[in-house]
Write an enzyme that holds these catalytic residues in place. Structure first.
Site, PDB file in Angstrom:
ATOM      1  N   GLY A   1       0.785  -1.235   0.000  1.00  0.00           N
ATOM      2  CA  GLY A   1       0.000   0.000   0.000  1.00  0.00           C
ATOM      3  C   GLY A   1       0.811   1.275   0.000  1.00  0.00           C
ATOM      4  O   GLY A   1       0.240   2.364  -0.048  1.00  0.00           O
TER       5      GLY A   1
ATOM      6  N   ARG B   1      -4.929  -0.128 -15.798  1.00  0.00           N
ATOM      7  CA  ARG B   1      -5.201   0.845 -14.730  1.00  0.00           C
ATOM      8  C   ARG B   1      -5.906   2.127 -15.190  1.00  0.00           C
ATOM      9  O   ARG B   1      -6.885   2.534 -14.564  1.00  0.00           O
ATOM     10  CB  ARG B   1      -3.905   1.186 -13.972  1.00  0.00           C
ATOM     11  CG  ARG B   1      -3.240  -0.036 -13.318  1.00  0.00           C
ATOM     12  CD  ARG B   1      -2.034   0.325 -12.463  1.00  0.00           C
ATOM     13  NE  ARG B   1      -2.428   1.019 -11.242  1.00  0.00           N
ATOM     14  CZ  ARG B   1      -2.334   2.307 -11.033  1.00  0.00           C
ATOM     15  NH1 ARG B   1      -1.795   3.095 -11.938  1.00  0.00           N
ATOM     16  NH2 ARG B   1      -2.742   2.832  -9.900  1.00  0.00           N
TER      17      ARG B   1
ATOM     18  N   GLU C   1       5.081  -6.178   2.534  1.00  0.00           N
ATOM     19  CA  GLU C   1       4.829  -6.950   1.311  1.00  0.00           C
ATOM     20  C   GLU C   1       4.427  -5.967   0.217  1.00  0.00           C
ATOM     21  O   GLU C   1       3.325  -6.015  -0.309  1.00  0.00           O
ATOM     22  CB  GLU C   1       3.812  -8.073   1.535  1.00  0.00           C
ATOM     23  CG  GLU C   1       2.595  -7.662   2.316  1.00  0.00           C
ATOM     24  CD  GLU C   1       1.647  -8.813   2.633  1.00  0.00           C
ATOM     25  OE1 GLU C   1       2.115  -9.866   3.109  1.00  0.00           O
ATOM     26  OE2 GLU C   1       0.446  -8.647   2.411  1.00  0.00           O
TER      27      GLU C   1
ATOM     28  N   CYS D   1     -12.671  -2.336 -27.993  1.00  0.00           N
ATOM     29  CA  CYS D   1     -14.011  -1.800 -28.262  1.00  0.00           C
ATOM     30  C   CYS D   1     -14.666  -1.379 -26.949  1.00  0.00           C
ATOM     31  O   CYS D   1     -15.731  -1.881 -26.566  1.00  0.00           O
ATOM     32  CB  CYS D   1     -14.854  -2.830 -28.984  1.00  0.00           C
ATOM     33  SG  CYS D   1     -14.155  -3.268 -30.575  1.00  0.00           S
ATOM     34  N   GLU D   2     -13.990  -0.525 -26.239  1.00  0.00           N
ATOM     35  CA  GLU D   2     -14.480   0.049 -24.981  1.00  0.00           C
ATOM     36  C   GLU D   2     -13.983   1.485 -24.964  1.00  0.00           C
ATOM     37  O   GLU D   2     -12.782   1.717 -25.141  1.00  0.00           O
ATOM     38  CB  GLU D   2     -13.882  -0.681 -23.760  1.00  0.00           C
ATOM     39  CG  GLU D   2     -14.370  -2.088 -23.540  1.00  0.00           C
ATOM     40  CD  GLU D   2     -15.769  -2.143 -22.954  1.00  0.00           C
ATOM     41  OE1 GLU D   2     -16.280  -1.092 -22.513  1.00  0.00           O
ATOM     42  OE2 GLU D   2     -16.355  -3.237 -22.947  1.00  0.00           O
TER      43      GLU D   2
ATOM     44  N   GLY E   1       4.615  -4.116  -3.414  1.00  0.00           N
ATOM     45  CA  GLY E   1       4.854  -4.389  -4.829  1.00  0.00           C
ATOM     46  C   GLY E   1       5.148  -3.083  -5.556  1.00  0.00           C
ATOM     47  O   GLY E   1       6.253  -2.831  -6.024  1.00  0.00           O
ATOM     48  N   ARG E   2       4.133  -2.222  -5.577  1.00  0.00           N
ATOM     49  CA  ARG E   2       4.187  -0.972  -6.333  1.00  0.00           C
ATOM     50  C   ARG E   2       5.451  -0.129  -6.106  1.00  0.00           C
ATOM     51  O   ARG E   2       6.102   0.265  -7.073  1.00  0.00           O
ATOM     52  CB  ARG E   2       2.939  -0.151  -5.981  1.00  0.00           C
ATOM     53  CG  ARG E   2       2.654   1.017  -6.900  1.00  0.00           C
ATOM     54  CD  ARG E   2       1.474   1.846  -6.375  1.00  0.00           C
ATOM     55  NE  ARG E   2       0.373   1.036  -5.913  1.00  0.00           N
ATOM     56  CZ  ARG E   2      -0.645   0.625  -6.668  1.00  0.00           C
ATOM     57  NH1 ARG E   2      -0.710   0.988  -7.920  1.00  0.00           N
ATOM     58  NH2 ARG E   2      -1.587  -0.130  -6.155  1.00  0.00           N
TER      59      ARG E   2
ATOM     60  N   TYR F   1      -9.772   2.291 -13.615  1.00  0.00           N
ATOM     61  CA  TYR F   1     -10.142   3.251 -12.584  1.00  0.00           C
ATOM     62  C   TYR F   1      -9.569   4.644 -12.783  1.00  0.00           C
ATOM     63  O   TYR F   1      -9.268   5.343 -11.832  1.00  0.00           O
ATOM     64  CB  TYR F   1      -9.907   2.743 -11.155  1.00  0.00           C
ATOM     65  CG  TYR F   1      -8.741   1.822 -10.886  1.00  0.00           C
ATOM     66  CD1 TYR F   1      -8.976   0.541 -10.398  1.00  0.00           C
ATOM     67  CD2 TYR F   1      -7.431   2.229 -11.094  1.00  0.00           C
ATOM     68  CE1 TYR F   1      -7.924  -0.307 -10.126  1.00  0.00           C
ATOM     69  CE2 TYR F   1      -6.375   1.377 -10.816  1.00  0.00           C
ATOM     70  CZ  TYR F   1      -6.631   0.108 -10.336  1.00  0.00           C
ATOM     71  OH  TYR F   1      -5.596  -0.729 -10.061  1.00  0.00           O
TER      72      TYR F   1
HETATM   73  C1  LIG Z   1      -1.829  -6.055  -3.453  1.00  0.00           C
HETATM   74  C2  LIG Z   1      -1.263  -6.507  -2.178  1.00  0.00           C
HETATM   75  C3  LIG Z   1       0.036  -6.125  -1.808  1.00  0.00           C
HETATM   76  C4  LIG Z   1       0.893  -5.211  -2.630  1.00  0.00           C
HETATM   77  O1  LIG Z   1       0.356  -3.952  -2.796  1.00  0.00           O
HETATM   78  P1  LIG Z   1       1.204  -2.789  -3.476  1.00  0.00           P
HETATM   79  O2  LIG Z   1       0.253  -1.654  -3.583  1.00  0.00           O
HETATM   80  O3  LIG Z   1       1.636  -3.284  -4.816  1.00  0.00           O
HETATM   81  O4  LIG Z   1       2.374  -2.520  -2.621  1.00  0.00           O
HETATM   82  C5  LIG Z   1       0.539  -6.634  -0.638  1.00  0.00           C
HETATM   83  N1  LIG Z   1      -0.185  -7.465   0.145  1.00  0.00           N
HETATM   84  C6  LIG Z   1      -1.431  -7.853  -0.175  1.00  0.00           C
HETATM   85  C7  LIG Z   1      -2.150  -8.769   0.725  1.00  0.00           C
HETATM   86  C8  LIG Z   1      -2.021  -7.370  -1.337  1.00  0.00           C
HETATM   87  O5  LIG Z   1      -3.262  -7.738  -1.644  1.00  0.00           O
END
Ligand SMILES: *Cc1c(COP(=O)(O)O)cnc(C)c1O
Length: 423
Positions: A232, A312, A274, A343-344, A276-277, A316
């Site tokens: 997040g 993305r 955890e 076609c959207e 990602g982004r 949204y």
């Molecule tokens: C999506 C998700 C993440 C990663 O979120 P980011 O915004 O990419 O950092 C981590 N943990 C869980 C459980 C998620 O669903």
């Protein structure tokens, strides 16, 4: 200030001759340096681990790079668990944060020694049944702070509407129950944000988790050994937005650690994320070519990529910065909708965006596409997803996923059955 891209116009033009657009390009050097910065920022804790959220960029080459930087993997499905395994990420370097989980996936994770992060109190019995009457030595639970005042609702949004996790009472009960069942090692997880840029938000999340860890110890005697602060952490997609200052976040969390964790007798406690982004997001780009230009009620540039490659913006309305290779310094004196071929009508990478004049054949770079980009792609409209390239540290480029083919698209169909099929 224009966003970074690791190749010059000449280098990109040469690359496109070898690998036709559209494609994703990832920058190994950027990812590694960013991950090192992340790790350094959290070196003020006795133990730290980032479990990279595999769903953000599920490519084994990227996972192998991240593993070499000390990362584990955060998974939510069987194929993601398998991807970690194939990338050499195993055992307690795998966090299985799933929800609504099938029994077979729990068994697979258990057999490999992956950390199982349970999403509900009823999953204790479900897991036990799936494993033939036993529980793993290590268990983590996902906390949903809900509407509780202690949940810091004002900034956390509405966790009470989220399907994830256990309530506070259930958390206490779940640890007590697992202790009785002989579970030896415990973790505590929460994830209550998405693409959040306010650094104080994360300190507040840590406070909630630390306080709960202290309460769990007091009420059940269970000593939590790691907390997982989830993902997040946002990235500045829009010009003018600020990066989250990880050193600040870490310092603030450390203060809370000294105030809550140390007196509770929970030190040393491992701090996990955890994310990602923020790990790969800014170091991946979708490169596409302008193939059409049309002028009706608005001015449109049609690209050879579409929402099936990067969902993305269409899904949204997410903002991604666009630059035109070789025209970085040209005046932005045109206003375009930059579209894909789906076609959207939502299939637009940019809406009413000020850009330099775009000519057919120009290379358009879509920034911050290194997380939740190619991964969210789909095949609707018979669209074949693009491939992925990796810019190595030595400047070479390798293909780490090929483009999809029509054969891939038809792979789940058996046309031979049509002969005996009477319609
Ligand atoms: C999506 C998700 C993440 C990663 O979120 P980011 O915004 O990419 O950092 C981590 N943990 C869980 C459980 C998620 O669903």
């Amino acid at each position: 200030m224009s966003k970074d891209f690791p190749l010059s116009h000449e280098e990109l033009t040469a690359l496109v001759k070898k690998f036709p657009t559209p494609f994703y390009l990832y920058d190994e050097k950027g990812i590694r340096e960013n991950m090192r910065h992340f790790t350094r920022a959290f070196s003020n804790f006795p133990a730290f681990r980032e479990y990279f959220a595999v769903k953000a960029l599920p490519n084994p080459y990227i996972l192998k790079i991240l593993k070499s930087e000390g990362c584990g993997g955060d998974c939510s499905s069987l194929p993601e668990l398998m991807l970690c395994e194939k990338s050499g990420i195993a055992g307690d370097y795998v966090m299985f944060t799933s929800n609504d989980t099938p029994a077979a996936e729990f068994r697979y994770a258990y057999e490999r020694g992956d950390i199982i992060n349970l999403d509900d109190i009823t999953h204790i019995d479900f897991l036990k049944e799936a494993l033939g009457g036993k529980l793993p030595d290590t268990i983590c639970f996902r906390y949903n702070p809900g509407p509780l005042k202690a949940g810091g609702n004002a900034i956390i949004g509405k966790p009470e509407e989220a399907k994830y996790g256990l309530t506070r009472e259930q958390m206490i009960e779940a640890y007590a129950r697992c202790k009785k069942e002989g579970v030896k090692k415990f973790g505590l997880h929460t994830m209550v944000a998405s693409n959040e840029l306010n650094p104080d938000f994360f300190a507040d999340t840590a406070r909630i988790v630390f306080e709960l860890a202290a309460e769990v110890k007091e009420k059940t005697g269970v000593r939590i050994e790691f907390v997982d602060l989830g993902g997040g952490l946002g990235i500045p997609y829009r010009p003018g937005q600020q990066k989250v200052d990880l050193d600040y976040v870490s310092r603030e969390i450390r203060k809370l650690y000294d105030k809550i964790i140390v007196p509770a007798g929970l030190d040393p406690l491992m701090i996990c994320w955890e994310c990602g982004r923020p790990i790969t997001g800014p170091y991946g780009w979708l490169v596409t070519t302008a193939i059409h230009e049309k002028h009706i009620w608005r001015d449109y540039i049609g690209t050879d990529a579409c929402m099936a490659d990067l969902m993305r913006p269409g899904m949204y309305g997410a903002y991604h910065e666009l630059t035109v290779s070789g025209k970085e310094d040209a005046p932005k004196d045109h206003v375009y909708d930059v579209t894909g071929s789906l076609c959207e009508n939502c299939d637009k990478f940019a809406v009413q965006r000020e850009l330099p004049e775009i000519d057919r054949g120009d290379l358009i770079i879509i920034h911050d596409a290194g997380a939740h980009g190619r991964a969210m792609g789909f095949n609707y409209n018979g669209k074949l997803r693009c491939g992925e390239l990796l810019l190595r540290e030595d400047g070479s480029v390798v293909e780490i996923r090929r483009k999809e083919t029509v054969e891939d698209y038809f792979a789940t169909l058996d046309f031979s059955g049509l002969d005996g099929f009477t319609a």
